[in-house]
Design a protein around this motif. Sequence first.
Motif, PDB file in Angstrom:
ATOM      1  N   ALA A  11      -9.989   2.803   0.472  1.00  0.00           N
ATOM      2  CA  ALA A  11      -9.870   1.533   1.196  1.00  0.00           C
ATOM      3  C   ALA A  11      -8.451   1.405   1.750  1.00  0.00           C
ATOM      4  N   PHE A  12      -8.363   1.190   3.060  1.00  0.00           N
ATOM      5  CA  PHE A  12      -7.057   1.024   3.704  1.00  0.00           C
ATOM      6  C   PHE A  12      -6.749  -0.471   3.787  1.00  0.00           C
ATOM      7  N   TYR A  13      -5.488  -0.818   3.666  1.00  0.00           N
ATOM      8  CA  TYR A  13      -5.120  -2.243   3.639  1.00  0.00           C
ATOM      9  C   TYR A  13      -3.796  -2.474   4.353  1.00  0.00           C
ATOM     10  N   GLY A  14      -3.514  -3.728   4.616  1.00  0.00           N
ATOM     11  CA  GLY A  14      -2.261  -4.088   5.270  1.00  0.00           C
ATOM     12  C   GLY A  14      -1.143  -4.286   4.258  1.00  0.00           C
ATOM     13  N   ILE A  15      -0.152  -5.056   4.654  1.00  0.00           N
ATOM     14  CA  ILE A  15       1.009  -5.335   3.798  1.00  0.00           C
ATOM     15  C   ILE A  15       0.681  -6.587   2.993  1.00  0.00           C
ATOM     16  N   ARG A  16       0.636  -6.464   1.659  1.00  0.00           N
ATOM     17  CA  ARG A  16      -0.013  -7.490   0.842  1.00  0.00           C
ATOM     18  C   ARG A  16       0.920  -8.330  -0.025  1.00  0.00           C
ATOM     19  N   ASN A  17       2.187  -7.955  -0.116  1.00  0.00           N
ATOM     20  CA  ASN A  17       3.106  -8.746  -0.940  1.00  0.00           C
ATOM     21  C   ASN A  17       4.547  -8.422  -0.549  1.00  0.00           C
ATOM     22  N   ALA A  18       5.478  -9.141  -1.168  1.00  0.00           N
ATOM     23  CA  ALA A  18       6.897  -8.972  -0.812  1.00  0.00           C
ATOM     24  C   ALA A  18       7.385  -7.556  -1.135  1.00  0.00           C
ATOM     25  N   GLN A  19       6.797  -6.937  -2.159  1.00  0.00           N
ATOM     26  CA  GLN A  19       7.197  -5.568  -2.506  1.00  0.00           C
ATOM     27  C   GLN A  19       6.790  -4.589  -1.405  1.00  0.00           C
ATOM     28  N   ASP A  20       5.592  -4.783  -0.835  1.00  0.00           N
ATOM     29  CA  ASP A  20       5.166  -3.955   0.302  1.00  0.00           C
ATOM     30  C   ASP A  20       6.102  -4.161   1.488  1.00  0.00           C
ATOM     31  N   VAL A  21       6.491  -5.422   1.719  1.00  0.00           N
ATOM     32  CA  VAL A  21       7.425  -5.733   2.814  1.00  0.00           C
ATOM     33  C   VAL A  21       8.731  -4.969   2.599  1.00  0.00           C
ATOM     34  N   ALA A  22       9.224  -4.985   1.356  1.00  0.00           N
ATOM     35  CA  ALA A  22      10.485  -4.297   1.047  1.00  0.00           C
ATOM     36  C   ALA A  22      10.365  -2.793   1.303  1.00  0.00           C
ATOM     37  N   THR A  23       9.232  -2.201   0.913  1.00  0.00           N
ATOM     38  CA  THR A  23       9.009  -0.767   1.149  1.00  0.00           C
ATOM     39  C   THR A  23       9.123  -0.439   2.640  1.00  0.00           C
ATOM     40  N   CYS A  24       8.497  -1.290   3.469  1.00  0.00           N
ATOM     41  CA  CYS A  24       8.496  -1.042   4.917  1.00  0.00           C
ATOM     42  C   CYS A  24       9.872  -1.292   5.529  1.00  0.00           C
ATOM     43  N   LEU A  25      10.536  -2.379   5.120  1.00  0.00           N
ATOM     44  CA  LEU A  25      11.865  -2.674   5.667  1.00  0.00           C
ATOM     45  C   LEU A  25      12.856  -1.578   5.287  1.00  0.00           C
ATOM     46  N   ASN A  26      12.689  -1.024   4.099  1.00  0.00           N
ATOM     47  CA  ASN A  26      13.557   0.074   3.669  1.00  0.00           C
ATOM     48  C   ASN A  26      13.430   1.266   4.621  1.00  0.00           C
ATOM     49  N   GLY A  27      12.229   1.425   5.222  1.00  0.00           N
ATOM     50  CA  GLY A  27      12.037   2.491   6.198  1.00  0.00           C
ATOM     51  C   GLY A  27      12.962   2.336   7.400  1.00  0.00           C
ATOM     52  N   TYR A  28      13.145   1.089   7.865  1.00  0.00           N
ATOM     53  CA  TYR A  28      14.058   0.847   8.994  1.00  0.00           C
ATOM     54  C   TYR A  28      15.513   1.102   8.582  1.00  0.00           C
ATOM     55  N   ASP A  29      15.827   0.802   7.317  1.00  0.00           N
ATOM     56  CA  ASP A  29      17.195   1.019   6.826  1.00  0.00           C
ATOM     57  C   ASP A  29      17.509   2.501   6.630  1.00  0.00           C
ATOM     58  N   GLN A  30      16.463   3.303   6.363  1.00  0.00           N
ATOM     59  CA  GLN A  30      16.676   4.715   6.017  1.00  0.00           C
ATOM     60  C   GLN A  30      16.398   5.679   7.176  1.00  0.00           C
ATOM     61  N   THR A  31      15.459   5.334   8.058  1.00  0.00           N
ATOM     62  CA  THR A  31      15.067   6.253   9.130  1.00  0.00           C
ATOM     63  C   THR A  31      16.157   6.335  10.188  1.00  0.00           C
TER      64      THR A  31
END
Length: 326
Positions: A200-220
């Motif tokens: 099952a695929f899902y979207g961004i579901r909580n603040a921890q998921d948000v942090a994981t994605c934002l970290n991508g912008y900080d690291q990429t």
Amino acid sequence: MSLEIPRPVDPSLHPLMTGNYRIATPAIEEFYGLVARCLRYRVTGALTYGPSRIGKTRAIEYVRLLIARNYPRMTSYHAQCEHKPRHAEGPFFANLLEAVGDPDPNAGSNTSKRMRLALRIREAAARAGSGVVLLFCDEAQRYDDNEYEWLRDVHDTLDRQQIKLFTFLVGQQELLAQKTALQVAGKTQIVARLMVEDLAFYGIRNAQDVATCLNGYDQTAYPERSHWSFTRFYVPQAFDAGYRLVNDAGKLWEAFEAAHHKASLPGQLEIPMESFARAVEIVLKDSELRDARGYGPETVLWQHAVRHCGYVQSRHATGRVLASAA
């Protein structure tokens, strides 16, 4: 001012401006884990299902980038399954031929298309130096039983030529219902070849998921292996003074939560990647003019970004609850 600081590339060419970038979400990481597991255990087919516009197509592109990096000798293709009023063999094979780069996918009889598809895949596998090929079929719920049978035939043909084809069917929730219907109908040969595992695929579901994605912008970084992360490219002074987007994960989640409740949307909040990425892009682009040591986007800017990222509008337009099956 931030704009006066020289950048390593013309800002108009940056992936954030062109939209040509992918950030991993927890769901994408799970999808990649499924693909890697199938390769490791020689499971030739799996399906991934979830609501529309939740980020599945972006996930395919991201996973293909990871495959190219981690398995450089494997070839992967991305076929976009088309909506067809009738399910004919010719258009089915033409669609796959287009996906594998055939110069004239509509030419020839159905038999010649079948043969050419196997030939193109075999040639690509030989060039890459591996007998393994991955095929991602997007919007696969559009296939019918005949098309699954033809796809199984492609597997069998390549198998006889010592090429192992792994197929990943990606689509909406109906895809899981199709698997169940095939099992009930006793068409286990299709399930055993193309649908062994499901996710099952899902979207961004909580603040921890948000942090994981934002970290991508900080690291990429862009250019790759430079010191210019996406965040630093837009707010270099703030970044060099310690600011990171991940610091604002709570603010962004709360802004989406507020928008979700204000619009009286049904179901739990689940942010599609498209809306999420647009919100982050708005904040970075608007912050560029305000960059300074000690700068950080204010809560009101995150709220503004969420209002203009299309989340509420797209939910109203589809009228669908974005709650994935557990």
